[in-house]
Enzyme design. Sequence first.
Site, mmCIF file in Angstrom:
data_model
loop_
_atom_site.group_PDB
_atom_site.id
_atom_site.type_symbol
_atom_site.label_atom_id
_atom_site.label_comp_id
_atom_site.label_asym_id
_atom_site.label_seq_id
_atom_site.Cartn_x
_atom_site.Cartn_y
_atom_site.Cartn_z
ATOM 1 N N LEU A 169 0.828 -1.201 0.000
ATOM 2 C CA LEU A 169 0.000 0.000 0.000
ATOM 3 C C LEU A 169 0.859 1.246 0.000
ATOM 4 O O LEU A 169 1.799 1.354 0.807
ATOM 5 C CB LEU A 169 -0.908 0.000 1.234
ATOM 6 C CG LEU A 169 -1.602 1.325 1.589
ATOM 7 C CD1 LEU A 169 -2.564 1.737 0.487
ATOM 8 C CD2 LEU A 169 -2.326 1.211 2.929
ATOM 9 N N SER A 170 0.552 2.203 -0.853
ATOM 10 C CA SER A 170 1.165 3.525 -0.845
ATOM 11 C C SER A 170 2.677 3.404 -1.000
ATOM 12 O O SER A 170 3.155 2.923 -2.013
ATOM 13 C CB SER A 170 0.756 4.265 0.433
ATOM 14 O OG SER A 170 1.109 5.617 0.371
#
Length: 498
Positions: A169-170
């Site tokens: 994520l991210s």
Amino acid sequence: MPLRPAAAALLTAVTLALGTTAPAAAAAAPAPASAAPSRTTATATATATSGSFQQVTGFGTNPGNLAMYTYTPAGLPGGAPLVVALHGCVQSATDYYRNSGWTKFADQYGFAVVFPQTSSANNSLSCFSWFDANEAARGVGEAESVVEMVTKAESLYGSDSHRVFVTGLSAGGGMAADLLADYPDVFAGGAIDSGLPAHCAATQAAASGCQNSDQRLTPAQWGDKVRAAYPGYTGPWPRVAIWQGTADTVVRPVNSTELRDQWTDVQGIGRQPTSTRSLPGGTTEELYADASGKPAVALFTISGMGHGLAVDPGSGADQCGATGAYFLDTICSGYHTARFWGLDGGSGPADPGLPAPTGLTATAASGSIALTWQAVSGAASYQVFRDGGQVGSATGTAFTDTGLAAGTTYSYTVAAVDGSGAVGTRSAAVTATTPGGGTSQCYTASNYAHVQAGRATQSGGLAYALGSGQSMGLWNTFVTHTLKQTGPGYYVLADGQC
């Protein structure tokens, strides 16, 4: 890894943009990476207990100063797959273990999960350093530490080295993309959630630009960043899933387009999806198949979702995870990613639904183009797409697109929609040119000759019409097409039309 004051300030600005608002109720975190073995300590060992989440030490030289946590289902057999799951900024391995939903599918489908963890000892807000060439390249830093974790997990659990996958994520998504480029010989597939293209940035100073703006690179230039990460690699490339919210103001949606361009170029396939369908949570799935028809790239676009990992708490087969800071209640991304990778025992994603309509024809008139096609059994309606974007719908088998420019060529596809709203596979494309607007010229030649003459480009062994970007197939002297020039530097496929 100590930072100079100026660098630390810049890193804070970068990581604040990557989703660093403190959670309202932070979960209890495991020991920070700085409490893990030192970079040179490799003597301690730990044997994970089935059905448990725990830290594993002594996994290698650990040049990236990371900590390793694992989850293994009860009774996990040898030869099972392995998934590496990378948290986002201001998150921990425990946050990802508790909220992401990956443990549900580890239990259900039978695979182990490695949860790497960075800490403030590496950067101020515990982000993986996807933007640092000293940390995210093959054989160095955090990237090497993650691969050492894979080797350790394979030793502990007897994992299948040919079925290792990475997701994140991210900032973790950015690192996952880098790992897929750096180690295509290690990872069979990946998923980038609200993340960045592989090696978009090599310095902290370049990171913000990647997050926020179009880098204006061609698909071939994006693909070159992957190919340069492991020069000389000739094996198969990982299959890649891309997840992006349309309302993400932290990692802008242009990143998903760049990721699609990057990995379709690496795979040597076109940028027009081979199938499109609607999923829960306002999600659109686009699949891009390789020459064998197997989906190699998947783009999941979630309408209205901001920055975070898509989860969908509940007990349904396609639900997973728990909501929290940057865990957003929309759709269970883990379920669809696992199926795309084939972890459910299948060979890829679920059946895309109704088959593609056949017999699509396009008839041009002044300012309009009329379309007709054959009916699909079970269809409640049809969606019509012009140049890749939806322009209308119809309950019957005809549609007229109006308000079109004179002397312009347009490409159309049609997809059937069933009674539940699921969109099936798109038809083969047809093109038509509205009258007027001056004369156009046609050229019939081999794909090789078109490229040599500047009417087409080539990338990854395939040829693409200049301007329109339409895929022409293999770049060689044996494939012949007719291209029509409809404007300066703009050509469209016109086989049988000139």
